[in-house]
Enzyme design. Structure first.
Site, PDB file in Angstrom:
ATOM      1  N   GLY A   1      -6.535  -6.214   0.718  1.00 46.75           N
ATOM      2  CA  GLY A   1      -5.298  -6.145   1.472  1.00 46.75           C
ATOM      3  C   GLY A   1      -4.706  -7.519   1.726  1.00 46.75           C
ATOM      4  O   GLY A   1      -3.534  -7.770   1.412  1.00 46.75           O
TER       5      GLY A   1
ATOM      6  N   GLY B   1     -12.313  -4.343   1.358  1.00 48.33           N
ATOM      7  CA  GLY B   1     -13.678  -3.905   1.665  1.00 48.33           C
ATOM      8  C   GLY B   1     -14.204  -2.972   0.587  1.00 48.33           C
ATOM      9  O   GLY B   1     -15.352  -3.099   0.136  1.00 48.33           O
TER      10      GLY B   1
ATOM     11  N   ARG C   1       0.828  -1.217   0.000  1.00 48.85           N
ATOM     12  CA  ARG C   1       0.000   0.000   0.000  1.00 48.85           C
ATOM     13  C   ARG C   1       0.859   1.262   0.000  1.00 48.85           C
ATOM     14  O   ARG C   1       0.438   2.290  -0.543  1.00 48.85           O
ATOM     15  CB  ARG C   1      -0.949  -0.005   1.198  1.00 48.85           C
ATOM     16  CG  ARG C   1      -2.163  -0.882   0.940  1.00 48.85           C
ATOM     17  CD  ARG C   1      -3.065  -0.920   2.155  1.00 48.85           C
ATOM     18  NE  ARG C   1      -4.380  -1.449   1.812  1.00 48.85           N
ATOM     19  CZ  ARG C   1      -5.236  -1.922   2.691  1.00 48.85           C
ATOM     20  NH1 ARG C   1      -4.917  -1.950   3.973  1.00 48.85           N
ATOM     21  NH2 ARG C   1      -6.407  -2.368   2.306  1.00 48.85           N
TER      22      ARG C   1
HETATM   23  C1  3PG Z   1      -8.426  -1.874   5.119  1.00 50.04           C
HETATM   24  O1  3PG Z   1      -7.381  -2.349   5.535  1.00 50.04           O
HETATM   25  O2  3PG Z   1      -9.419  -2.561   4.855  1.00 50.04           O
HETATM   26  C2  3PG Z   1      -8.486  -0.394   4.865  1.00 50.04           C
HETATM   27  O3  3PG Z   1      -7.290   0.236   5.175  1.00 50.04           O
HETATM   28  C3  3PG Z   1      -9.629   0.194   5.655  1.00 50.04           C
HETATM   29  O4  3PG Z   1      -9.439  -0.089   7.015  1.00 50.04           O
HETATM   30  P1  3PG Z   1     -10.699  -0.394   7.939  1.00 50.04           P
HETATM   31  O5  3PG Z   1     -11.310  -1.663   7.445  1.00 50.04           O
HETATM   32  O6  3PG Z   1     -10.145  -0.504   9.333  1.00 50.04           O
HETATM   33  O7  3PG Z   1     -11.641   0.784   7.796  1.00 50.04           O
END
Ligand code: 3PG
Ligand code: MG
Length: 395
Positions: free
Chosen positions: A352, A376, A37
């Site tokens: 991720g 997500g 990232r």
């Molecule tokens: C992730 O890792 O999914 C993004 O950086 C968003 O993070 P979060 O799910 O904690 O909002």
């Protein structure tokens, strides 16, 4: 929607530009285990700095509870970002406080600063729009323009993602534009067969996306912890494997409605402990023993899934097939990922965890058409949900 190119065409020399990036990397202590990232965020930051902007980067790390916590500091990320950019990155010790203000004031043209983890401020993730607006004003006071480039977090209606875009001239960054472009290809008219490979631990997290994808795709190949709730829905015993008992009925209905589309593992690697030293066996999915837990899909499954993937026109993959971080349970994820690499399908890795798995398992990144930085976010887009951090740029 105004873009980074528009902003650069306006001229940014000497202007302060706030860039929301997603620098939420996996850490082992203060060591970054996958910097994908950070790398994905470089082009937008570099282009701005090269053009003489004073770049102020805002990002989150993990899910602190609205207060500073040393283990969620962005310090390791600031160091890595500086190395990769080839320029020093000044880290403020607070989000919008005195350190943030003086760090931004000290920036020279072409300089880069990083604010401390925005989630150290409880207003960042507040459900109260008024509270978020006050924080967004404080972010806005640090800059003259805003670039939204944190694709992995655009599904969050949070102050540094959404609200601040209404407070400054706002532009879509290169990463956000590239990611949205690829996802449009998946929702538009994907080449067939369109195969989705879905893993990860919980069915409940993936249910909405499964429901909305089923009418659109040709196959969903299921793996990961979530497969056991589906196997249980087929009436199989799953021993001590991960099971969401309250989801069994839903899985039964999905299997009944789409018997040919949902494909479940044929064999499973079971273990007597959740550890790399556990005793393991590979058994047919119908033979998972009492007291044992399934931690990966087996070789028959990999072969079957590989055949489906080989014939696909489009593949979207989200979620590992097993506990790939532990060597004895990495082969399912490796095998299916390798099949995607070998296939000539248009292939997108969403997320991720799956993106990190690709790199940690040493698979060639260029073997995939696109590796998304957002799990997500890409799932919510495919579900047809609004992404607040993107639509706010369109308004
Ligand atoms: C992730 O890792 O999914 C993004 O950086 C968003 O993070 P979060 O799910 O904690 O909002
Ligand atoms: Mg997440």
């Amino acid at each position: 929607m105004k873009t980074l190119d528009d902003l650069l065409a306006e001229g940014v020399a000497g202007r302060r530009v706030l860039v929301r990036a997603d620098l939420n990397v996996p850490l082992d202590g203060d060591k970054i285990t996958d910097d994908g990232r950070v790398r994905a965020s470089l082009p937008t930051i570099s282009r701005l700095a090269d053009a003489g902007a004073r770049v102020v980067v805002a990002a989150h790390l993990g899910r602190p509870k609205g207060a500073p916590e040393a283990k969620y500091s962005l310090a390791p990320v600031a160091a890595r970002l500086g190395e990769l950019l080839g320029r020093p990155v000044a880290l403020a010790t607070d989000v919008v406080g005195p350190s943030a203000r003086s760090t931004v004031d000290a920036l020279v043209d072409g300089g880069v600063a990083l604010l401390e983890n925005v989630r150290f401020d409880p207003r960042e993730t507040s459900k109260d729009a008024g509270e978020r607006a006050v924080l967004a004003d404080e972010f806005a006071a640090l800059a003259d323009a805003f670039v939204s480039d944190g694709f992995g977090v655009v599904h969050r209606k949070q102050a540094s993602v959404y609200d601040v875009a209404g407070k400054l001239p706002a532009y879509a960054g290169g990463l956000v534009l590239a990611e949205v472009d690829v996802l449009k290809r998946l929702t538009g008219d994907p080449a067939r067969p369109y195969v989705v490979v879905l893993g990860g631990s919980k069915v409940s997290d993936k249910l909405a996306v499964i429901e909305s994808l089923l009418p659109k795709v040709d196959r969903i190949l299921v793996g990961g912890g979530m497969c056991f709730t589906f196997l249980a829905a087929e009436g199989l015993g799953v021993g001590d494997s991960l099971l969401e008992a309250d989801m069994i009925d839903t899985c039964k209905r999905l299997l009944a409605e789409h018997p040919d589309k949902i494909v479940l593992p044929a064999d499973i690697v079971i273990a007597d402990d959740f550890s790399a030293e556990a005793n393991t066996h590979t058994v047919l999915a119908a033979n998972i023993r009492e007291g044992w837990k399934g931690l990966d899909v087996g070789p028959i499954t990999v072969e079957r899934y590989a055949e489906v993937v080989a014939d696909a026109g489009t593949v979207f993959w989200n979620g590992p097939m097993g506990v790939f971080e532990l060597a004895p349970f990495a082969e399912g994820t490796r095998g299916v990922a390798q099949a995607i690499v070998d296939s000539s399908a248009f292939s997108v890795v969403g997320g991720g965890d799956s993106a990190a798995a690709v790199r940690l398992l040493g698979l060639p990144e260029d073997g995939f058409s696109h590796i998304s930085t957002g799990g997500g976010a890409s799932l919510e887009y495919l579900e047809g949900k609004d992404l607040p951090g993107v639509s706010v740029l369109e308004g």
